[in-house]
Design a protein around this motif. Structure first.
Motif, PDB file in Angstrom:
ATOM      1  N   ALA A 146       1.673   2.327  -6.997  1.00  0.00           N
ATOM      2  CA  ALA A 146       1.071   3.076  -5.890  1.00  0.00           C
ATOM      3  C   ALA A 146       0.131   2.180  -5.080  1.00  0.00           C
ATOM      4  O   ALA A 146      -0.090   2.414  -3.903  1.00  0.00           O
ATOM      5  N   GLY A 147      -0.401   1.146  -5.718  1.00  0.00           N
ATOM      6  CA  GLY A 147      -1.324   0.219  -5.055  1.00  0.00           C
ATOM      7  C   GLY A 147      -0.619  -0.957  -4.410  1.00  0.00           C
ATOM      8  O   GLY A 147      -1.198  -2.037  -4.258  1.00  0.00           O
ATOM      9  N   SER A 148       0.647  -0.759  -4.065  1.00  0.00           N
ATOM     10  CA  SER A 148       1.387  -1.808  -3.355  1.00  0.00           C
ATOM     11  C   SER A 148       1.927  -1.199  -2.072  1.00  0.00           C
ATOM     12  O   SER A 148       2.521  -0.133  -2.098  1.00  0.00           O
ATOM     13  N   ARG A 149       1.678  -1.887  -0.977  1.00  0.00           N
ATOM     14  CA  ARG A 149       2.073  -1.314   0.310  1.00  0.00           C
ATOM     15  C   ARG A 149       2.122  -2.416   1.346  1.00  0.00           C
ATOM     16  O   ARG A 149       1.330  -3.358   1.303  1.00  0.00           O
ATOM     17  N   GLU A 150       3.062  -2.294   2.286  1.00  0.00           N
ATOM     18  CA  GLU A 150       2.996  -3.206   3.431  1.00  0.00           C
ATOM     19  C   GLU A 150       3.373  -2.489   4.710  1.00  0.00           C
ATOM     20  O   GLU A 150       4.097  -1.502   4.683  1.00  0.00           O
ATOM     21  N   GLY A 151       2.827  -2.985   5.809  1.00  0.00           N
ATOM     22  CA  GLY A 151       3.097  -2.359   7.095  1.00  0.00           C
ATOM     23  C   GLY A 151       2.094  -2.831   8.130  1.00  0.00           C
ATOM     24  O   GLY A 151       1.255  -3.681   7.844  1.00  0.00           O
ATOM     25  N   CYS A 152       2.215  -2.268   9.330  1.00  0.00           N
ATOM     26  CA  CYS A 152       1.331  -2.683  10.413  1.00  0.00           C
ATOM     27  C   CYS A 152       0.181  -1.713  10.592  1.00  0.00           C
ATOM     28  O   CYS A 152       0.358  -0.504  10.472  1.00  0.00           O
ATOM     29  N   LEU A 153      -0.983  -2.271  10.883  1.00  0.00           N
ATOM     30  CA  LEU A 153      -2.146  -1.473  11.264  1.00  0.00           C
ATOM     31  C   LEU A 153      -2.715  -2.086  12.541  1.00  0.00           C
ATOM     32  O   LEU A 153      -2.582  -3.286  12.762  1.00  0.00           O
ATOM     33  N   LEU A 172      -0.625  -6.433   3.867  1.00  0.00           N
ATOM     34  CA  LEU A 172       0.101  -6.424   2.601  1.00  0.00           C
ATOM     35  C   LEU A 172      -0.901  -6.191   1.472  1.00  0.00           C
ATOM     36  O   LEU A 172      -1.908  -6.902   1.385  1.00  0.00           O
ATOM     37  N   LEU A 173      -0.631  -5.195   0.661  1.00  0.00           N
ATOM     38  CA  LEU A 173      -1.521  -4.879  -0.459  1.00  0.00           C
ATOM     39  C   LEU A 173      -0.726  -4.989  -1.745  1.00  0.00           C
ATOM     40  O   LEU A 173       0.378  -4.445  -1.842  1.00  0.00           O
ATOM     41  N   ALA A 199      -4.974   0.635  -5.969  1.00  0.00           N
ATOM     42  CA  ALA A 199      -5.130  -0.777  -6.348  1.00  0.00           C
ATOM     43  C   ALA A 199      -6.500  -1.021  -6.986  1.00  0.00           C
ATOM     44  O   ALA A 199      -6.626  -1.731  -7.983  1.00  0.00           O
ATOM     45  N   ARG A 200      -7.528  -0.411  -6.404  1.00  0.00           N
ATOM     46  CA  ARG A 200      -8.889  -0.527  -6.951  1.00  0.00           C
ATOM     47  C   ARG A 200      -8.967   0.112  -8.340  1.00  0.00           C
ATOM     48  O   ARG A 200      -9.588  -0.425  -9.253  1.00  0.00           O
TER      49      ARG A 200
END
Length: 364
Positions: A134-141, A157-158, A232-233
């Motif tokens: 759940a603490g992995s994610r990528e995309g534009c902000l 990217l997280l 992630a935290r």
């Protein structure tokens, strides 16, 4: 009319009935909710009812006191209710997921309600998502660029597994920043950023706190990013402090500043002219930071706030040799090293700042 009054009495009785959970809003926990969704079967507050009203496919709302309630609806409410709904719609809320309260910003409350009833994200179907994935994610902000002039689209990217968050600019080959999840924090800052989905991300780099200001057009997307950072935290804290209890761990996942706003400050000699600065108080780090502009990347300075028994205190008068032209309320923050003098806008703000600083000084 007979039915009308009888049903209203039954409904209000139901709202107060022990063991139903109906005496607090099903979505934000506010006491004494005066509205209900007769499609879901829950009692909700005025604020949350506005969100429900915008989701007619899944929810229909009425006022407990102002609307007519048919007998079959009263029966439906009796067979459902807030505790029933909690057991069904919040069966699998992950421990890291941020559950908003009534004072939280609109986008958090809206997405919590939609996640529950519209998307069924926490229904008891299948396994709970583990915090590492759940603490992995990528995309534009959209990220506020240098000079605070405009927002630029950036790739983020997280990775909870690697323990980092990175972002890339168009030109750069490698990441512009590699942020350790150890010092990562995120908080919604709607007014400050001037966007209803505005998120402030902070982290420590070379011993300094660094601010990033981002948003996404989609409310779901920005709240998903926020909860991914929290996952992630959570993963990091769980792994690093395996013996710390859950109730102790949860508040440390992310945090808001306990207070922020403008005050005027003078320099160390206390002879310099007072300058307006934007202050942020972080109670977890016991840190009072000040900025030239609320949206600056780095603070101009910071003051550590220790405990009373270490010689820290807050006073509402000036140190002996200091003289102020303006007749405005002042705060003197006494530290073992020096005294800091601040001028506040008015008495209310002075009170609020003193209360907030005292809470930090008295916390263990």
């Amino acid at each position: 009319p007979m039915d009308y009054d009888r049903n209203k009495a039954l409904l209000l009785e139901l709202q107060r009935a022990a063991g139903t959970g109906n005496d607090r809003c099903a979505d934000c926990g506010d006491p004494d909710p005066q509205w209900a969704s007769y499609k879901i079967g829950i009692f909700i507050c005025l604020n949350c009812s506005g969100i429900h009203r915008n989701l007619p496919e899944i929810s229909r709302v009425k006022s407990l006191r102002l609307d007519f309630w048919e007998s079959n609806l009263i029966e439906f409410m009796r067979n459902h209710g807030n505790l029933w709904a909690k057991a069904k719609y919040e069966a699998k809320v992950p421990p890291y997921y941020y559950i908003p309260k009534s004072h939280d910003c609109m986008v958090l409350r809206q997405q919590w309600i939609r996640a529950k009833y519209e998307r069924g994200e926490f229904l008891d179907t299948g396994a709970c998502q583990d915090p590492c994935s759940a603490g992995s994610r990528e995309g534009c902000l959209w990220k506020l660029g240098k000079g605070r002039r405009q927002f630029q689209k950036r790739q983020f990217l997280l990775s909870a597994r690697e323990g980092v968050m990175k972002y890339y600019s168009k030109e750069s080959k490698g990441p512009k920043a590699v942020i350790s999840i150890e010092t990562l924090n995120a908080m919604f800052q709607v007014e400050k950023i001037g966007h209803s989905h505005g998120l402030q991300i902070t982290y420590i780099t070379d011993g300094q706190t660094r601010n990033l200001f981002v948003y996404h057009e989609s409310g779901k997307e920005i709240v998903d990013w926020f909860n991914a950072i929290r996952a992630a935290r959570y993963h990091y804290l769980r792994t690093t402090f395996p013996n710390v209890s859950e109730p102790e761990l949860i508040p440390r996942i992310t945090r808001n500043f306990v207070k922020e706003g403008y005050m005027e400050k003078t320099g160390p000699k206390q002879k310099e002219a007072f300058k307006v600065r934007w202050f942020c108080l972080d109670s977890q780090e016991r840190n009072l930071m000040y900025f030239k502009n609320p949206l600056d990347a780095f603070a101009q300075g910071q003051v550590f706030i220790g405990r009373r028994d270490e010689g820290y205190e807050v006073r509402d008068d000036l140190p002996q040799k200091v003289w102020v032209k303006k007749k405005k309320p002042v705060i003197t923050l006494v530290t073992p090293v020096r005294e800091f003098v601040f001028i506040c806008e008015n008495d209310r703000k002075q009170r609020e700042w003193m209360d907030a600083l005292n809470r930090v000084i008295t916390q263990p």
